[in-house]
Design an enzyme around this catalytic site. Structure first.
Site, PDB file in Angstrom:
ATOM      1  N   ASP A 140      37.080  40.893  42.740  1.00  0.00           N
ATOM      2  CA  ASP A 140      37.867  40.486  41.891  1.00  0.00           C
ATOM      3  C   ASP A 140      38.304  38.993  42.585  1.00  0.00           C
ATOM      4  OD1 ASP A 140      40.434  40.111  40.304  1.00  0.00           O
ATOM      5  OD2 ASP A 140      41.386  40.381  42.285  1.00  0.00           O
ATOM      6  N   ASP A 157      41.472  36.671  41.953  1.00  0.00           N
ATOM      7  CA  ASP A 157      43.065  36.392  42.508  1.00  0.00           C
ATOM      8  C   ASP A 157      43.519  37.486  43.435  1.00  0.00           C
ATOM      9  OD1 ASP A 157      42.764  33.958  41.214  1.00  0.00           O
ATOM     10  OD2 ASP A 157      43.094  34.868  39.410  1.00  0.00           O
TER      11      ASP A 157
END
Ligand SMILES: [Zn+2]
Length: 590
Positions: free
Chosen positions: A47, A49
């Protein structure tokens, strides 16, 4: 082995990123000349952020990119290990017009400048109203990333900071590791298959898992190897990859199992002969020790003439009583995991850390004993499908959803009222629903099937159940043997998982799965076999609509008309799309 683009080149991210361009196959080169294929993973998906870089909401400014501490060094360790890297990120700011595609490209170029190259970028540009199949928790981007890297989701591990990352990974069949931040909800932490402090710790965990199942290069093929795995069907099935590894390095494999695991053992590939014998130090409801029986077992073990033995156990079981009998039976080399001091009972005393998935724990023992999976054999669960009985013809064509409400361990069963509501909700949404259970569960399956599901209660021994599951679109089940049987058949699982044991250790392995139930319930990690909490709240509170959502997330189409309430009796043949829901009446639903 990598095809780094160089930090100066902007990554190819566009609004149509999830369109056909992702389907282009970038085949993975072998991980270095002469190196064998890694056993567990080809790629790590990350992922963006909150995982790779600090979360700056809707950031379109490259100057605001701040990697999390230790990120570059951690990623370089994965690159050095031959793992490919992908980014999998929701960027609904594009749909909302909060930044432009050009600004996002600049941000991603800055990410690569600071963190090094990634082999694929998967970006969902939609917001939640779009109903796309790429936005996490949907598994679309995990699948697309695997495809872009020339591998499968099962050979990927996803690292992320929220539950949606874990759900997307699981629903695609990938492993997941959560790296929580201050904003990660406690329920998401409780439900994650694995949790570590931060990105460097996740990298350490991934490399440790890979190293654990990679033993020394196997030596010459051994003669007869006796492997032991007592306990239930599920225990036997999760030991399957390790048994295949032994079989790949042995002339003959004899499996010692218990009565509850016999039917599963009979389906395991690689087993040449079975010995069924209850072991009083393993069984949950043991008979008293009978010296005559122990002598008879020792004589039976001696008759195998094994050149060596590998004793598989769960962490709460001891291999040492059996090791003693094997010694008395003249077995010259014995391997097992033992925390207790084994004296001269073991030749290979292996240790495995707590919390690794059971199939990997068993594979690590096989590796320590000098056995490795044959080239091309994946560490997935598998069963023999040749020779399975024919499924009942009234099942109709494949694609139905199986609900299996029972369990040998009461805490892990789905409450009957809930299972009945699940069946009704699935049928009302147009799924053909089949309810399965053992010979002592016919009352239960009749109640659960009602008039909305096809009741196969009492008609499915393990082999018959395998035949039924083989045609299923998905299985809805608690943490019990059939979940592992579905995994072994590659059938997606909606796991109503009572948290009495860790999900990361006992959840459906390397198969698309969605976990439901309260992972933080008071029974967590108690290993209780009867629910210690009135009302069985960890599972009873599951909304049947969540099961329907999970079935959709797993990509199982509803293929019967939603109106249903067809005739009672058997559905004998299914004329094609728009077929009636499978219903039963009269005798079979009591
Ligand atoms: Zn999307």
């Amino acid at each position: 082995m990598f095809t780094p683009r160089g930090s100066g080149n902007p990554p190819p991210v566009r609004r149509d990123q999830v369109e056909p361009d992702q389907r282009r196959s970038g085949r993975v080169e072998p991980a270095g000349r002469g190196a064998s294929k890694p056993v567990l993973f080809d790629a790590v998906l990350l992922d963006r952020d909150g995982t790779l870089i600090e979360d700056v909401p809707y950031n379109g400014d490259p100057d605001k990119v701040r990697p999390v501490p230790g990120a570059r060094e951690a990623l370089d360790r994965l690159r050095a290990a031959g793992l490919r890297l992908g980014v999998v990120t929701n960027q609904s700011g594009l749909a909302r017009g909060l930044f432009t595609a050009g600004q996002m490209r600049a941000v991603h170029a800055r990410v690569e400048e600071l963190l090094g190259p990634f082999d694929t970028w998967q970006v969902c540009p939609h917001d939640e109203r779009a109903g796309c199949d790429c936005r996490k928790p949907a598994p679309g981007m995990v699948r697309a990333a695997a495809r872009a890297l020339g591998t499968s989701p099962q050979r990927c591990v996803m690292v992320g900071d929220i539950g949606a990352d874990m759900t997307a990974a699981g629903a695609a069949g990938a492993a997941g590791i959560l790296v929580p931040t201050a904003t990660t909800r406690p329920a998401e932490v409780a439900a994650a298959p694995a949790v570590v402090a931060d990105l460097p710790a996740a990298v350490t965990a991934i490399l440790a898992r890979a190293a654990l199942v990679t033993g020394p290069a196997p030596g010459p093929r051994r003669g007869t190897v006796l492997v032991a795995r007592s306990d239930s069907a599920g225990d036997v099935l999760v030991t399957g990859p390790a048994v295949r590894a032994v079989a790949a390095g042995a002339e003959r494999v004899v499996l010692l199992c218990g009565p509850r695991g016999r039917d599963a053992a009979a389906l395991l590939p690689g087993v040449d002969e079975l010995i069924e014998w209850p072991l009083p130090w393993i069984d949950g409801d043991p008979a008293p020790v009978d010296p005559d029986d122990v002598h008879a077992l020792t004589a039976r073990l001696a008759a195998v003439g094994a050149d060596e033995a590998v004793v598989f156990t769960s962490f709460h079981q001891s291999p040492l009583p059996l090791a003693l009998l094997l010694r008395m039976a003249g077995v010259p080399r014995i391997s097992a995991i033992s925390d207790d001091y084994p004296g001269s009972l073991l030749d290979v005393r292996h240790r495995a850390p707590a919390g690794v998935p059971e199939p990997e724990r068993a594979l690590s023992l096989a590796a320590a004993a000098g056995f490795a999976l044959a080239p091309g054999d994946q560490p997935t669960l598998r069963v023999r499908t040749a020779g399975l009985p024919a499924p009942p013809s009234r099942l109709g064509r494949p694609g139905y959803v199986v609900v299996h409400p029972g369990s040998a361990v009461p805490t892990r069963a789905c409450p009957p009222e809930l299972a009945a509501r699940i069946v009704r909700v699935l049928a009302a949404a147009g799924h053909r629903v089949v309810v399965t259970g053992g010979p002592d569960e016919t009352t239960l399956t009749a109640q659960v099937a009602g008039d909305a599901g096809l009741d196969l209660g009492g008609r499915t021994g393990l082999a018959e159940l395998a035949a039924v599951l083989a045609g299923a679109g998905a299985l809805v089940v608690g943490n019990t043997g059939p979940a592992h049987l579905a995994a072994a058949l590659g059938v997606p699982v909606v796991s109503l998982f009572a948290p009495t044991v860790p999900y990361g250790q006992w959840g459906p392995y390397r198969v698309p799965a969605v976990r439901l139930g309260d992972a933080a319930a008071p029974c967590r990690d108690t290993r209780a076999t009867r629910c210690p909490v009135p009302g069985h709240p960890c599972l009873a509170a599951v909304e049947p609509g969540r099961v329907l959502d999970a079935v959709r997330l797993l990509g199982v189409p509803a293929d019967a008309p939603a109106t249903t309430a067809g005739p009672t009796g058997a559905v004998t043949s299914v004329p094609g799309p728009g077929a009636p829901a499978v219903v039963t009446g009269g005798g079979s639903s009591r």
